[in-house]
Design a protein around this motif. Structure first.
Motif, PDB file in Angstrom:
ATOM      1  N   ILE A  60       0.851  -1.290  -0.085  1.00 59.87           N
ATOM      2  CA  ILE A  60      -0.169   0.005  -0.063  1.00 59.87           C
ATOM      3  C   ILE A  60       0.863   1.074   0.019  1.00 59.87           C
ATOM      4  O   ILE A  60       1.757   1.370   0.932  1.00 59.87           O
ATOM      5  CB  ILE A  60      -0.950   0.053   1.244  1.00 59.87           C
ATOM      6  N   ASP A  61       0.763   2.187  -0.988  1.00 60.35           N
ATOM      7  CA  ASP A  61       1.345   3.269  -1.105  1.00 60.35           C
ATOM      8  C   ASP A  61       0.487   4.221  -0.441  1.00 60.35           C
ATOM      9  O   ASP A  61      -0.116   5.136  -0.968  1.00 60.35           O
ATOM     10  CB  ASP A  61       1.534   3.781  -2.594  1.00 60.35           C
ATOM     11  N   ALA A  62       0.616   4.432   0.955  1.00 62.13           N
ATOM     12  CA  ALA A  62       0.238   5.672   1.761  1.00 62.13           C
ATOM     13  C   ALA A  62       0.636   5.397   3.289  1.00 62.13           C
ATOM     14  O   ALA A  62       0.946   4.124   3.478  1.00 62.13           O
ATOM     15  CB  ALA A  62      -1.343   5.166   1.700  1.00 62.13           C
ATOM     16  N   PRO A  63       0.718   6.350   4.094  1.00 58.22           N
ATOM     17  CA  PRO A  63       1.132   6.163   5.441  1.00 58.22           C
ATOM     18  C   PRO A  63      -0.020   5.216   6.130  1.00 58.22           C
ATOM     19  O   PRO A  63      -1.107   5.543   6.205  1.00 58.22           O
ATOM     20  CB  PRO A  63       1.091   7.558   6.103  1.00 58.22           C
ATOM     21  N   LEU A  64       0.662   4.072   6.984  1.00 55.50           N
ATOM     22  CA  LEU A  64      -0.124   3.393   7.733  1.00 55.50           C
ATOM     23  C   LEU A  64      -0.190   3.557   9.100  1.00 55.50           C
ATOM     24  O   LEU A  64      -0.702   2.746   9.945  1.00 55.50           O
ATOM     25  CB  LEU A  64      -0.050   1.950   7.049  1.00 55.50           C
ATOM     26  N   SER A  65       0.610   4.658   9.420  1.00 56.12           N
ATOM     27  CA  SER A  65       0.512   5.109  10.925  1.00 56.12           C
ATOM     28  C   SER A  65       0.699   6.412  10.856  1.00 56.12           C
ATOM     29  O   SER A  65       1.321   7.170   9.686  1.00 56.12           O
ATOM     30  CB  SER A  65       1.547   4.266  11.619  1.00 56.12           C
ATOM     31  N   TYR A  66       1.117   7.341  12.124  1.00 54.04           N
ATOM     32  CA  TYR A  66       1.635   8.620  12.278  1.00 54.04           C
ATOM     33  C   TYR A  66       2.323   8.548  13.571  1.00 54.04           C
ATOM     34  O   TYR A  66       2.231   7.909  14.439  1.00 54.04           O
ATOM     35  CB  TYR A  66       0.307   9.527  12.048  1.00 54.04           C
TER      36      TYR A  66
END
Length: 219
Positions: A60-66
């Motif tokens: 997945i090309d997206a942040p999966l946490s912050y």
């Protein structure tokens, strides 16, 4: 093994979200299908269907946490340092809570938690990926310019479409080069494949740090 590359856009931007499905066959990834303009619900249904057939790995090309408190995660800092060492620009790595990223981060976190709740026949695993870094860390130094310009330049995307064949990612259809989200989706699958296949390895990896950062991040 089935490998999915998922280039996410923000929750209200289905149009720029692309899911690409590949089947591993020995040392190749063989293109199966590409779906654009896809919602979260459609993504979940697709994963359920595919998991009836085989193990599924999703890049997945997206942040999966912050980062608690905001700003860069440690993984963002280290990946930015890595891509700069390759000659790539640091601006492609943005903090997950940055104004331009926060809705994408929200979608990534929400979607992964929904995937984890699915009842599937075969295992489903998730890895966060960076498609630009996946390509930039595998092209030759002389060809890096194609990676630096593919989002704006059709000729660069045409080059990368053919380059995937050299990476044993085969069967990409004509037209995949027409926009950058499709290229990103394929590169997300490439990174996820190298992460999941024990005979391969990512070019860069930051291992999961649960509970706040529950997924590996790689390219």
């Amino acid at each position: 093994m089935i490998v999915i590359g998922l280039d996410l856009a923000g929750p209200s931007n289905h149009k720029d979200t692309v899911l690409t499905v590949f089947q591993q066959n020995k040392d190749h990834l063989i293109f199966q299908k590409m779906i654009s303009n896809i919602s979260d619900e459609e993504i979940l249904y697709e994963i359920i269907d595919l998991s009836r057939l085989d193990e599924v790995v999703i890049g997945i090309d997206a942040p999966l946490s912050y980062q608690d408190g905001g700003g860069d995660r440690m993984s963002d800092k280290q990946l930015r340092k890595f891509i700069v060492s390759l000659g790539m620009k640091p601006g492609s790595i943005m903090p997950p809570t940055f104004t331009r990223m926060v809705y994408l981060t929200l979608r990534g976190i929400k979607l992964t938690r929904e995937i984890e709740k699915l009842h599937t026949n075969f295992p489903v695993s998730i890895v966060e990926v960076h498609p630009g870094a996946a390509m930039g860390s595998r092209v030759s130094e002389k060809k890096l310019e194609y990676v630096l310009t593919y989002k704006q330049n059709l000729s660069s995307r045409k080059y990368l479409k053919n380059w995937f064949e050299q990476q044993n990612v085969i069967g990409l259809p004509d037209g995949v080069e027409n926009e950058s989200h499709s290229i990103d989706s394929c590169a997300a699958a490439l990174a996820a494949w190298h992460w999941a296949d024990q005979s391969l390895k990512p070019q860069w990896i930051y291992t999961a740090q649960p509970p706040l950062h529950p997924y590996d991040y790689c390219c």
